[in-house]
Design a protein around this motif. Structure first.
Motif, PDB file in Angstrom:
ATOM      1  N   THR A  35      30.073  -6.727  16.589  1.00 36.10           N
ATOM      2  CA  THR A  35      29.285  -6.060  15.458  1.00 36.10           C
ATOM      3  C   THR A  35      28.436  -5.025  15.825  1.00 36.10           C
ATOM      4  O   THR A  35      27.712  -4.987  16.862  1.00 36.10           O
ATOM      5  CB  THR A  35      28.443  -7.087  14.865  1.00 36.10           C
TER       6      THR A  35
ATOM      7  N   GLU B  26      25.803  -2.196  14.546  1.00 34.09           N
ATOM      8  CA  GLU B  26      24.793  -1.788  13.414  1.00 34.09           C
ATOM      9  C   GLU B  26      24.485  -0.193  13.324  1.00 34.09           C
ATOM     10  O   GLU B  26      24.246   0.107  14.266  1.00 34.09           O
ATOM     11  CB  GLU B  26      23.608  -2.663  13.582  1.00 34.09           C
TER      12      GLU B  26
ATOM     13  N   ASP C 292      27.632   6.098   2.058  1.00 35.06           N
ATOM     14  CA  ASP C 292      28.722   5.405   1.608  1.00 35.06           C
ATOM     15  C   ASP C 292      29.933   6.399   1.757  1.00 35.06           C
ATOM     16  O   ASP C 292      30.756   6.124   2.400  1.00 35.06           O
ATOM     17  CB  ASP C 292      28.697   4.875   0.434  1.00 35.06           C
TER      18      ASP C 292
ATOM     19  N   SER D  21      34.694  -0.908   5.042  1.00 34.68           N
ATOM     20  CA  SER D  21      34.344  -2.467   5.155  1.00 34.68           C
ATOM     21  C   SER D  21      33.154  -2.793   5.667  1.00 34.68           C
ATOM     22  O   SER D  21      33.138  -3.804   6.443  1.00 34.68           O
ATOM     23  CB  SER D  21      35.649  -3.253   5.267  1.00 34.68           C
ATOM     24  N   PHE D  22      32.055  -2.213   5.575  1.00 40.02           N
ATOM     25  CA  PHE D  22      30.793  -2.322   6.197  1.00 40.02           C
ATOM     26  C   PHE D  22      30.045  -3.435   5.277  1.00 40.02           C
ATOM     27  O   PHE D  22      30.199  -3.427   4.052  1.00 40.02           O
ATOM     28  CB  PHE D  22      30.052  -1.144   6.385  1.00 40.02           C
ATOM     29  N   MET D  23      28.997  -3.991   5.870  1.00 42.88           N
ATOM     30  CA  MET D  23      28.052  -4.920   5.239  1.00 42.88           C
ATOM     31  C   MET D  23      26.600  -4.431   5.258  1.00 42.88           C
ATOM     32  O   MET D  23      26.380  -3.734   6.171  1.00 42.88           O
ATOM     33  CB  MET D  23      28.385  -6.249   5.974  1.00 42.88           C
ATOM     34  N   SER D  24      25.944  -4.533   4.238  1.00 41.74           N
ATOM     35  CA  SER D  24      24.663  -4.062   3.995  1.00 41.74           C
ATOM     36  C   SER D  24      23.900  -5.112   4.832  1.00 41.74           C
ATOM     37  O   SER D  24      23.876  -6.202   4.048  1.00 41.74           O
ATOM     38  CB  SER D  24      24.134  -3.866   2.704  1.00 41.74           C
ATOM     39  N   ARG D  25      22.998  -4.813   5.802  1.00 42.88           N
ATOM     40  CA  ARG D  25      22.195  -6.079   6.350  1.00 42.88           C
ATOM     41  C   ARG D  25      20.707  -5.965   6.027  1.00 42.88           C
ATOM     42  O   ARG D  25      20.252  -6.785   6.004  1.00 42.88           O
ATOM     43  CB  ARG D  25      22.197  -5.556   7.834  1.00 42.88           C
TER      44      ARG D  25
ATOM     45  N   VAL E  98      23.415  -0.944   8.057  1.00 43.00           N
ATOM     46  CA  VAL E  98      24.890  -1.647   7.862  1.00 43.00           C
ATOM     47  C   VAL E  98      25.361  -2.054   9.025  1.00 43.00           C
ATOM     48  O   VAL E  98      25.107  -1.422  10.200  1.00 43.00           O
ATOM     49  CB  VAL E  98      25.574  -0.328   7.170  1.00 43.00           C
TER      50      VAL E  98
ATOM     51  N   PHE F 254      29.351  -3.575  10.762  1.00 40.36           N
ATOM     52  CA  PHE F 254      30.735  -3.840  10.637  1.00 40.36           C
ATOM     53  C   PHE F 254      31.131  -4.065  12.063  1.00 40.36           C
ATOM     54  O   PHE F 254      30.662  -3.829  13.217  1.00 40.36           O
ATOM     55  CB  PHE F 254      31.494  -2.477  10.527  1.00 40.36           C
ATOM     56  N   ARG F 255      32.404  -4.519  12.236  1.00 40.17           N
ATOM     57  CA  ARG F 255      33.386  -4.975  13.455  1.00 40.17           C
ATOM     58  C   ARG F 255      34.225  -4.083  13.989  1.00 40.17           C
ATOM     59  O   ARG F 255      34.975  -3.256  12.995  1.00 40.17           O
ATOM     60  CB  ARG F 255      33.987  -6.406  13.061  1.00 40.17           C
TER      61      ARG F 255
END
Length: 272
Positions: free
Chosen positions: A79, A81, A99, A109-113, A126, A128-129
Motif C-alpha cells: 500500500t 500513500e 483525481d 482505483s485509489f482509496m481516500s484515506r 489517498v 492504492f496497491r
C-alpha cells in the motif's frame, strides 16, 4: 516508533537548508549512504536549485532521476500513500485536479484515506496497491499541464510521499469551446467537462443512438455550483444561457452513461 520517525523526518524537512539536504529527503537511507559523494557533487552548486526563498524540489528530483538515484520500485506489492496539500481555495477543485492527475498516471482505483480542511488549507491522503511509487517528476509535469505547480515534495516512510501544490493558476481538464464551435463527444466513459469561459450559450444535443436523461451542472472557476439541470425523462437537447461567472459545464446522465453510448453534440454561441 513510527510516529516518532515521522515527527523527526518532518523536522529535518523543515530545517533542511541546502540542496544536498533537500535531495536526501527524496532518497532512502541506503542510497544516501552509498552515494553521498555523488549527491554532494550533483548539488554542489546550491544556487542552481534555489527557487525564491526555497528550493525547486521538482528540479532536484529530476537530477536524482537522471542519475539513477531516485529508486521508486518496491520489493513487493504494498500500500502506497500519497498526501496532497494545498493552501486556501476550494477543496472540490483541488480534489478534481488531483483525481485527474492520478488517473492520467494509471491510478484510477485509489482509496481516500483522510481529508481535512483547516486554516492552513486542505489536505487529502489517498492510498492504492502497487509495486512502484509513482514517479514524482512525471506527476509534477501532469500537474503543470493543468496550471498547478508542485512547490514541495517529501519522501516519508516506506511508500509514503507528500506533495504541496500551488493551485492559484490551476485549471481542470475540460473540452474548451469558443463561439461558433460545433463539437461531437463520442462514447464518453466518464462525465464530460466543458470549459465555457469563452462563450455565453451552449446547446447540448444527444447523438443518434443515445437515449439521454440529462444531468447537467454549471460551475464557476472554483467549482461552485451555479445551476443544475436534471431530467427523469428522455432529453433530446439542453440549451444553456450561461451566467457571466460560468467556467465549466459537466455533462452526465441521470442514471447511467450507457445512455450516452453514441455521445453528444456541443454547439457554442456568443463570444465572451
Amino acid at each position: 516508533m513510527k510516529k516518532f520517525f515521522l515527527i523527526a523526518l518532518t523536522a529535518l524537512w523543515l530545517f533542511a537548508d541546502s540542496a544536498v539536504e533537500r535531495a536526501a529527503l527524496l532518497l532512502d537511507d541506503a542510497t544516501v549512504r552509498s552515494h553521498k559523494r555523488l549527491i554532494a557533487l550533483l548539488f554542489e552548486d546550491d544556487g542552481r536549485f534555489r527557487h525564491g526563498s526555497g528550493y525547486d524540489m521538482v528540479k532536484i528530483a529530476s537530477v536524482l532521476k537522471e542519475n539513477g538515484l531516485l529508486h521508486l520500485k518496491l520489493p513487493r506489492f504494498e500500500t502506497v500513500e500519497l498526501t496532497f496539500e494545498s493552501g486556501a481555495g476550494n477543496p472540490l477543485f483541488f480534489m478534481k485536479a488531483v483525481d485527474e492527475v492520478l488517473r492520467s498516471l494509471g491510478m484510477a482505483s485509489f482509496m481516500s484515506r483522510h481529508a481535512r480542511l483547516d486554516g492552513n488549507g486542505f489536505i487529502w491522503r489517498v492510498a492504492f496497491r502497487t509495486d512502484a511509487v509513482p514517479d514524482p517528476v512525471l506527476m509534477a509535469k501532469r500537474f503543470a499541464k493543468r496550471g498547478a505547480e508542485v512547490v514541495d515534495m517529501q519522501r516519508l516512510e516506506g511508500g509514503q510521499w507528500r506533495y504541496r501544490i500551488d493551485m492559484s493558476r490551476a485549471r481542470i481538464e475540460a473540452v474548451l469551446v469558443h463561439a461558433g464551435d460545433i463539437r461531437k463527444i463520442v462514447r464518453p466513459v466518464r462525465p464530460v467537462w466543458v470549459d465555457v469561459s469563452k462563450i455565453k450559450n451552449l446547446t447540448i444535443q444527444e447523438l443518434p443512438g443515445s437515449h439521454w436523461y440529462a444531468d447537467v451542472v454549471v460551475y464557476d472557476k472554483m467549482l461552485r455550483i451555479l445551476s443544475i439541470k436534471q431530467n427523469d425523462t428522455r432529453t433530446r437537447y439542453v440549451r444553456l444561457r450561461l451566467p457571466s461567472d460560468a467556467a465549466y459545464v459537466k455533462i452526465g446522465d441521470r442514471f447511467t452513461l450507457e445512455n450516452l453510448r453514441s455521445g453528444v453534440k456541443l454547439s457554442a454561441r456568443g463570444e465572451r
